[in-house]
Design a protein around this motif. Structure first.
Motif, PDB file in Angstrom:
ATOM      1  N   GLU A  59       3.473  12.998 -13.694  1.00 15.67           N
ATOM      2  CA  GLU A  59       2.606  12.234 -12.788  1.00 15.67           C
ATOM      3  C   GLU A  59       2.226  10.891 -13.381  1.00 15.67           C
ATOM      4  O   GLU A  59       2.075   9.901 -12.653  1.00 15.67           O
ATOM      5  N   ASP A  63       3.049   7.628 -11.262  1.00 14.92           N
ATOM      6  CA  ASP A  63       1.948   6.743 -10.864  1.00 14.92           C
ATOM      7  C   ASP A  63       2.223   5.314 -11.327  1.00 14.92           C
ATOM      8  O   ASP A  63       2.000   4.347 -10.581  1.00 14.92           O
ATOM      9  N   GLN A  67       2.934   2.014  -8.811  1.00 17.60           N
ATOM     10  CA  GLN A  67       2.140   0.796  -8.905  1.00 17.60           C
ATOM     11  C   GLN A  67       3.018  -0.417  -9.224  1.00 17.60           C
ATOM     12  O   GLN A  67       2.906  -1.468  -8.581  1.00 17.60           O
ATOM     13  N   TYR A 128       7.401   9.856  -4.271  1.00 17.45           N
ATOM     14  CA  TYR A 128       6.700  10.100  -5.539  1.00 17.45           C
ATOM     15  C   TYR A 128       6.202  11.544  -5.618  1.00 17.45           C
ATOM     16  O   TYR A 128       6.199  12.144  -6.695  1.00 17.45           O
TER      17      TYR A 128
END
Length: 382
Positions: A59, A63, A67, A128
């Protein structure tokens, strides 16, 4: 200057690299998590208790990827939109309308760019979630299958783990399936999505600029090695308006005579056959990812149909064979990254070199093809 998806290709390649590096990092995390303590008799029990640690690591990678990718895409879209506008300026710059367009200063921060950025973020959001699930599912599957193989005999735990890990690496980190049922590798799907959205930004920048100066028609180029979806639109005139389907219109000649006598004459007009609307053509497949076609302003009485580009000895099927070779190179590079011992690593490396040789042979046999090394990458191998 015509506008085409290729105009934003470099932007897509740079962003796809983010996904390639993430794919490699995920594969290495999975390999390391499985390899740790593999000789312990309690290996399977320890592995299943450590799933939470692996999930957290995955994760963190996803993440950061989300971004970085969303930020890079927003910047790329602004650049692509600006390039599209500049292409329109270059096309009609010698005419009065071109000078009018050149004098305008429209920042590519526009609603079109924001809308495309939001669309990309929305389209890739499920990706994701899928990444984390795929890696954790693969981890559980490898542990379960390896334990069963050892109990049944015939394979060591390391051999069984390597075999299962190879199968996972062969299909890619996510095995993402799109709405059409096609399976994609992580980096390939991301590159396709980025290429599509940046190409749209360039084209929208171009047609927005043309619309501002009331240029309502565009013409599609003739591109070599075209696919069946695009072939029907080659050299055709399209309207930027809503009217679909073939129709003929009369329009004023783009360059009208000047002087006193011309002021008392009716404007010169020409008949223009329109194949349909740009929206209609794009819905039918024009400007799909990897499309080689471009779009230019159509100026009645000035613009001529583009010449045909023959490609003797090379077909669209040959381009698809090249894509297949690239997929195999990436697959073996993933297996090389997932190798848990030197023998497996050397074997995968040998297959990488074998498929790279096939790529060289294929391009050498078809002079109209170009090798693109970036399409063979998944990041730097260990």
């Amino acid at each position: 200057m015509p506008v085409s998806p290729a105009m934003a290709e470099d932007l897509a390649v740079a962003i796809a690299r983010l996904y390639e590096d993430a794919e490699l990092a995920l594969l290495e995390k999975l390999r390391d998590a499985l390899e740790q303590g593999i000789d312990s008799p309690l290996w399977a029990e320890i592995k299943l208790r450590s799933i939470g640690d692996l999930r957290q690591a995955v994760e963190e990678i996803t993440d950061a990827l989300q971004q970085d990718a969303n930020g890079a895409v927003a910047e790329a879209l602004a650049t692509a939109y600006g390039r599209g506008r500049q292409a329109a300026v270059a096309e009609v710059g010698a005419l009065d309308i071109g000078r009018e367009l050149q004098a305008r200063r429209v920042l590519p921060g526009a609603p079109a760019v924001d809308r495309l950025a939001a669309s990309y973020a929305e389209d890739t959001r499920p990706l994701y979630v899928r990444i984390t699930r795929a890696v954790i599912d693969a981890f559980r599957s490898v542990v379960t299958r390896s334990s069963a193989s050892v109990l049944l005999g015939g394979l060591t735990r390391r051999q069984a783990s390597q075999r299962a890990l190879d199968q996972f690496a062969a299909r890619g980190v996510t095995g993402f399936v799109d709405s059409a049922g096609r399976s994609w590798e992580l980096a390939s799907y991301a590159e396709m999505a980025v290429r599509s959205v940046t190409a749209r930004a360039a084209i929208e920048g171009h047609i927005d600029a043309l619309a501002e100066i009331q240029v309502g028609l565009v013409i599609v180029s003739d591109a070599p090695l075209e696919c069946p979806l695009c072939a029907v639109w080659e050299g055709e005139v399209l309207t930027l308006g809503p009217q679909s389907g073939p129709h003929t219109i009369r329009m004023e000649h783009a360059v009208q005579p000047r002087g006193l006598r011309a002021a008392f004459r009716a404007p010169e007009t020409v008949a223009v056959h329109v194949a349909g609307s740009l929206v209609e053509a794009r819905a039918a497949g024009l400007f799909h990812p990897n499309c080689r076609h471009s779009l230019a302003a159509y100026l009645p009485g000035i613009t001529t149909r583009p010449p045909h580009h023959p490609t003797p000895g090379t077909t669209y099927k040959d381009t698809q064979r090249q894509r297949e070779i690239e997929r195999n190179i990436r697959m073996w590079k993933r297996r090389q990254a997932a190798a848990m011992d030197d023998a497996s690593r050397r074997r995968a490396g040998a297959y990488v070199r074998k498929w790279q040789a096939k790529a060289r042979e294929h391009v050498a046999a078809h002079p109209d093809l170009r090798r693109k090394p970036q399409r063979e990458q998944i990041g730097s191998a260990r």
